[in-house]
Design a protein around this motif. Structure first.
Motif, short mmCIF file in Angstrom:
data_model
loop_
_atom_site.label_atom_id
_atom_site.label_comp_id
_atom_site.label_asym_id
_atom_site.label_seq_id
_atom_site.Cartn_x
_atom_site.Cartn_y
_atom_site.Cartn_z
N UNK A 68 -8.84 -9.79 -37.93
CA UNK A 68 -8.37 -8.82 -38.92
C UNK A 68 -8.73 -9.25 -40.33
N UNK A 69 -8.78 -10.56 -40.55
CA UNK A 69 -9.08 -11.07 -41.89
C UNK A 69 -10.59 -11.18 -42.12
N UNK A 70 -11.32 -11.64 -41.12
CA UNK A 70 -12.72 -12.00 -41.34
C UNK A 70 -13.73 -10.89 -41.05
N UNK A 71 -13.37 -9.87 -40.27
CA UNK A 71 -14.38 -8.85 -39.96
C UNK A 71 -14.75 -8.00 -41.16
N UNK A 72 -13.95 -8.03 -42.21
CA UNK A 72 -14.34 -7.33 -43.44
C UNK A 72 -15.16 -8.25 -44.34
N UNK A 73 -15.48 -9.45 -43.85
CA UNK A 73 -16.15 -10.43 -44.68
C UNK A 73 -17.32 -11.07 -43.92
N UNK A 74 -18.15 -10.22 -43.31
CA UNK A 74 -19.43 -10.61 -42.71
C UNK A 74 -19.28 -11.49 -41.47
N UNK A 75 -18.19 -11.30 -40.74
CA UNK A 75 -18.03 -11.87 -39.42
C UNK A 75 -17.92 -10.71 -38.43
N UNK A 76 -18.26 -10.98 -37.17
CA UNK A 76 -18.16 -9.94 -36.17
C UNK A 76 -17.70 -10.55 -34.85
N UNK A 77 -16.80 -9.87 -34.19
CA UNK A 77 -16.31 -10.28 -32.86
C UNK A 77 -17.33 -9.81 -31.84
N UNK A 78 -17.95 -10.76 -31.13
CA UNK A 78 -18.99 -10.41 -30.16
C UNK A 78 -18.54 -10.59 -28.72
N UNK A 79 -17.38 -11.18 -28.54
CA UNK A 79 -16.88 -11.50 -27.20
C UNK A 79 -15.39 -11.74 -27.33
N UNK A 80 -14.65 -11.60 -26.23
CA UNK A 80 -13.21 -11.82 -26.31
C UNK A 80 -12.89 -13.24 -26.78
N UNK A 81 -13.84 -14.17 -26.61
CA UNK A 81 -13.59 -15.56 -26.98
C UNK A 81 -14.29 -16.00 -28.26
N UNK A 82 -15.22 -15.18 -28.78
CA UNK A 82 -16.02 -15.64 -29.90
C UNK A 82 -16.14 -14.61 -31.02
N UNK A 83 -16.13 -15.12 -32.24
CA UNK A 83 -16.44 -14.34 -33.44
C UNK A 83 -17.43 -15.17 -34.24
N UNK A 84 -18.49 -14.53 -34.77
CA UNK A 84 -19.56 -15.28 -35.41
C UNK A 84 -19.78 -14.81 -36.84
N UNK A 85 -20.27 -15.72 -37.65
CA UNK A 85 -20.71 -15.42 -39.01
C UNK A 85 -22.12 -14.85 -38.91
N UNK A 86 -22.33 -13.62 -39.37
CA UNK A 86 -23.63 -12.97 -39.17
C UNK A 86 -24.75 -13.72 -39.88
N UNK A 87 -24.44 -14.53 -40.88
CA UNK A 87 -25.47 -15.28 -41.59
C UNK A 87 -25.95 -16.49 -40.79
N UNK A 88 -25.25 -16.83 -39.74
CA UNK A 88 -25.63 -17.97 -38.91
C UNK A 88 -26.27 -17.54 -37.59
N UNK A 89 -26.56 -16.27 -37.44
CA UNK A 89 -27.23 -15.79 -36.23
C UNK A 89 -28.74 -15.93 -36.40
N UNK A 90 -29.41 -16.58 -35.44
CA UNK A 90 -30.87 -16.74 -35.50
C UNK A 90 -31.56 -15.69 -34.64
N UNK A 91 -31.12 -15.57 -33.40
CA UNK A 91 -31.77 -14.59 -32.52
C UNK A 91 -30.82 -14.13 -31.42
N UNK A 92 -31.15 -12.99 -30.86
CA UNK A 92 -30.44 -12.45 -29.71
C UNK A 92 -31.31 -12.66 -28.49
#
Length: 247
Positions: free
Chosen positions: A190-214
């Protein structure tokens, strides 16, 4: 606990006093104020250990009032009618709040927490003020991580990903350090998804700036800047791609 109530609505003051008398015997109300300036003088003269403080008040709001106290050597429970988005700031700090109308069970729990809290940290107040709608200030680029000794302020860019660990959340940082806080990943989301984080799995939320590849295979995974891969839930894949845009 020597307690002061400061709220510009007299009915709110009387109702809270009634609820405290009925549910929190450890609380002694030593002052009731409906004007922020008088409430400030009450804090200075009566030296309470706990203050219930409304945020939206004429002359001085709750944040401005606290800024004028010489030292914040008391616990504070904010009383607010803020909407859910604004309340996110409180959820992620060590500061406590009650939403109007006040629920008795929430009040009892807040007072119990206040009994065990140390005094408010001025840095917490500054961070909270930045969320206040009237300031026009953008969301800060750091979050406060609570720990036994107080708070550690972490820059968002240092957080690579967050991992659910039962009722706790583990933060993985770019320097290899980890922080564990006693909040669920849902609370953190609730705090971080408005600040360039995204929940990608029930167990994980990632900083979109640290994603290299899918990576696609038997499942879908994200490779992050620290070399770790985390799974992407099927229902979150399109949401992730929408966040980036696709060529």
């Amino acid at each position: 606990m020597r307690t002061i109530i400061i709220d510009d609505e007299p009915d709110n003051v009387e109702l809270l006093a009634f609820q405290l008398a009925r549910n929190c015997q450890q609380v002694e109300i030593v002052g009731r104020y409906t004007e922020s300036t008088e409430g400030l003088e009450g804090i200075r003269s009566l030296k309470p250990t706990l203050v219930f403080l409304d945020i939206e008040m004429p002359v001085m709001n709750g944040f401005q009032l606290l800024k004028k106290t010489a030292d914040l050597n008391f616990s504070v429970i904010f009383v607010t009618a803020y909407d859910q988005y604004a309340v996110q700031a409180f959820r992620f700090s060590a500061l406590d709040y009650l939403l109007k109308p006040i629920d008795s069970d929430d009040l009892i729990a807040a007072v119990r927490r206040a009994e065990n809290l140390t005094k408010i940290n001025p840095h917490q107040l500054d961070m909270l003020r930045s969320y206040h709608p009237s300031t026009g200030v953008s969301l800060p680029d750091r979050v406060a991580m609570p720990h036994k000794g107080g708070l550690t302020f972490i820059e968002l860019r240092q957080i690579i990903y967050c991992e659910a660990d039962s009722n706790y959340t583990r933060f993985h940082l770019s320097n290899g350090e980890q922080y564990i806080i006693s909040k669920t990943l849902g609370d953190v989301q609730e705090v971080l998804e408005v600040r360039e984080f995204i929940r990608v799995h029930r167990q994980f939320m990632v900083n979109i700036h640290h994603i290299i590849r899918l990576i696609k295979g038997e499942g879908t995974y994200l490779q992050l800047t620290n070399g770790i891969t985390v799974p992407v839930a099927r229902q979150q894949k399109e949401r992730l791609l929408e966040r980036f845009g696709r060529l």
